[in-house]
Design an enzyme around this catalytic site. Structure first.
Site, PDB file in Angstrom:
ATOM      1  CG  ASP A  96      -1.921  -1.094   1.249  1.00 34.95           C
ATOM      2  OD1 ASP A  96      -2.189  -1.656   0.168  1.00 34.95           O
ATOM      3  OD2 ASP A  96      -2.444  -1.407   2.335  1.00 34.95           O
ATOM      4  NE  ARG A  97      -0.616   7.185  -2.646  1.00 32.28           N
ATOM      5  CZ  ARG A  97      -1.551   7.986  -3.155  1.00 32.28           C
ATOM      6  NH1 ARG A  97      -2.167   8.853  -2.365  1.00 32.28           N
ATOM      7  NH2 ARG A  97      -1.881   7.913  -4.433  1.00 32.28           N
TER       8      ARG A  97
END
Length: 246
Positions: A96-97
């Site tokens: 995930d970012r």
């Protein structure tokens, strides 16, 4: 005093385009008076002074003829990281970012097929470190099925009987006040699996606004270690993970 949309004021301050300013706000690195700016279209005084958090650069930690491994910083999408290392480099999995840590990039398409099979057959060891709200005193295994849903441009994952199998193992490492540092291993790799499972259990990850976590400088989730085939890669968590242990 006259007011204007936050991304437009930021664009003027930084002498960048409106779209670039909006991306910075959406990335979660823009602050106003010490608080994170979450809505790019929110109106603010035109004389507002923003602070932009500096994003670390990805660090290469290993490379051979088949694979390239990097330490991914928070705030960067996995796709962005891959592009920084060349046109012929591609993702072997995703983080995930907001998640930092070990990210595997591929250089050989035949090897990619092997990696996909390793993940599919659950022969990959994946270890994470996180801080959560709440006190976890004993190891726990979460085996709630997960379903990914899309709402506009936002992707969320929910616990659902109609979802895919997802198994997450959580082990407490330290407790400070009402927060717990945990080690996590997963048997699957569903979208937002760790974040949703911990939130469902009542222990959202610190900094995870999407799933009920308290505000913090970043999402406190780090991909510490991954083992597959004859490879083993490990990256220690950033210093901010020791924030409550000083």
């Amino acid at each position: 005093m006259k007011r204007e949309k936050a991304y437009k004021v930021l664009a003027l301050q930084e002498k960048i385009s409106n779209s670039e300013a909006k991306k910075l706000i959406d990335r979660g690195v823009v602050y106003l008076k010490g608080k994170l700016v979450k809505i790019a279209r929110a109106e603010v005084p035109i004389n507002s002074k923003f602070r932009i958090r500096r994003i670390e650069k990805p660090k290469q930690i290993f490379e051979d003829e088949r694979i390239l491994v990097v330490d991914k910083p928070s705030f960067l999408d996995s796709d962005e990281v891959a592009k920084r290392f060349g046109r012929d480099i591609f993702l072997l999995h995703r983080l995930d970012r907001g998640t930092s840590g070990v990210l595997l990039l591929g250089k050989d398409r035949e090897f990619q097929k092997t990696i996909i099979e390793e993940f599919r057959s659950k022969r990959v060891y994946k270890e994470y470190i996180a801080w959560v709200s709440g006190r976890i005193a004993e190891p726990v295994t979460i085996s709630k099925r997960l379903k990914k849903i899309r709402r506009g441009n936002e992707i969320r994952t929910v616990v659902s009987k109609d979802g895919l199998e997802a198994i997450t193992h959580v082990e407490p490492l330290a407790m400070v006040g009402k927060k717990t540092k945990v080690k996590i291993t997963i048997e699957n790799g569903r979208t937002h699996q760790i974040r949703v499972h911990l939130s469902h259990l009542g222990y959202p990850i610190v900094g995870d606004g999407l799933y009920g976590g308290v505000d913090f400088e970043r999402l406190l989730l780090h991909a510490k270690k991954i083992e597959l085939l004859n490879y083993s890669f490990e990256v220690e968590e950033p210093p901010i993970f020791n924030h409550w242990l000083k």
